[in-house]
Design a protein around this motif. Structure first.
Motif, PDB file in Angstrom:
ATOM      1  N   PHE A  17       0.825  -1.204   0.000  1.00  0.00           N
ATOM      2  CA  PHE A  17       0.000   0.000   0.000  1.00  0.00           C
ATOM      3  C   PHE A  17       0.860   1.256   0.000  1.00  0.00           C
ATOM      4  O   PHE A  17       0.536   2.244  -0.653  1.00  0.00           O
ATOM      5  N   ASN A  27      -1.508  10.406  -2.875  1.00  0.00           N
ATOM      6  CA  ASN A  27      -0.417  10.042  -1.969  1.00  0.00           C
ATOM      7  C   ASN A  27      -0.690  10.501  -0.544  1.00  0.00           C
ATOM      8  O   ASN A  27      -0.347   9.810   0.414  1.00  0.00           O
ATOM      9  N   LYS A  30      -2.938   8.067   1.134  1.00  0.00           N
ATOM     10  CA  LYS A  30      -2.185   6.862   1.506  1.00  0.00           C
ATOM     11  C   LYS A  30      -1.416   7.076   2.804  1.00  0.00           C
ATOM     12  O   LYS A  30      -1.393   6.209   3.674  1.00  0.00           O
ATOM     13  N   GLY A  75       6.543   5.657   2.367  1.00  0.00           N
ATOM     14  CA  GLY A  75       5.646   6.169   1.330  1.00  0.00           C
ATOM     15  C   GLY A  75       5.956   7.610   0.962  1.00  0.00           C
ATOM     16  O   GLY A  75       5.941   7.980  -0.212  1.00  0.00           O
TER      17      GLY A  75
END
Length: 139
Positions: A17, A27, A30, A75
């Protein structure tokens, strides 16, 4: 054994993920979802510690919760949310790797502080050496 397998699967799904490039989810969403998952697992750890009193489940959820906070940073660095320069593929990649290693070390030290196992302290020390390497490489 099944608990460990299930937690490993959840961790792998968090990694996927954090690093997939889905166009539907931004983004930022996320990152927020990963922070939420980290908080949820830390909450489950506290619940398991106080109510259920199952040490192995408490430890597993605690590690998984910290892992999701670490994956949040992965991320951010992977997608270059701060800037393309400050990403794993940009010119400032050594600084991103430095912060990643420091965060891993902090997570390991937190685990060591909570569960008093020397292995996590040793791994934290080794990770700090990696962090110093990337800090000096950035100069």
């Amino acid at each position: 054994m099944l608990l460990k397998l299930g937690l490993a699967m959840v961790l792998v799904s968090g990694i996927l993920f954090a690093t997939t490039t889905w166009e539907i989810i931004s983004n930022l969403v996320k990152v927020i979802a990963l922070i939420g998952m980290g908080a949820a697992f830390l909450g489950l750890s506290k619940f398991s510690e106080t109510t259920l009193k199952i040490p192995s489940t408490t430890k597993a959820y605690y590690i998984l919760g910290l892992s999701f906070f670490l994956l949040t940073w992965v991320g951010i660095g992977y997608f270059g949310i701060i800037s393309p320069w400050f990403s794993y593929m940009g010119e400032g990649s050594n600084l991103v790797f430095f912060i990643t290693a420091v965060l891993i070390a902090v997570c390991l030290y937190l685990i060591n502080h909570k569960f008093k196992e020397k292995e996590y302290s040793y791994m934290g020390h080794m990770t700090m050496y990696v962090a110093l390497y990337h800090l000096f490489a950035s100069f």
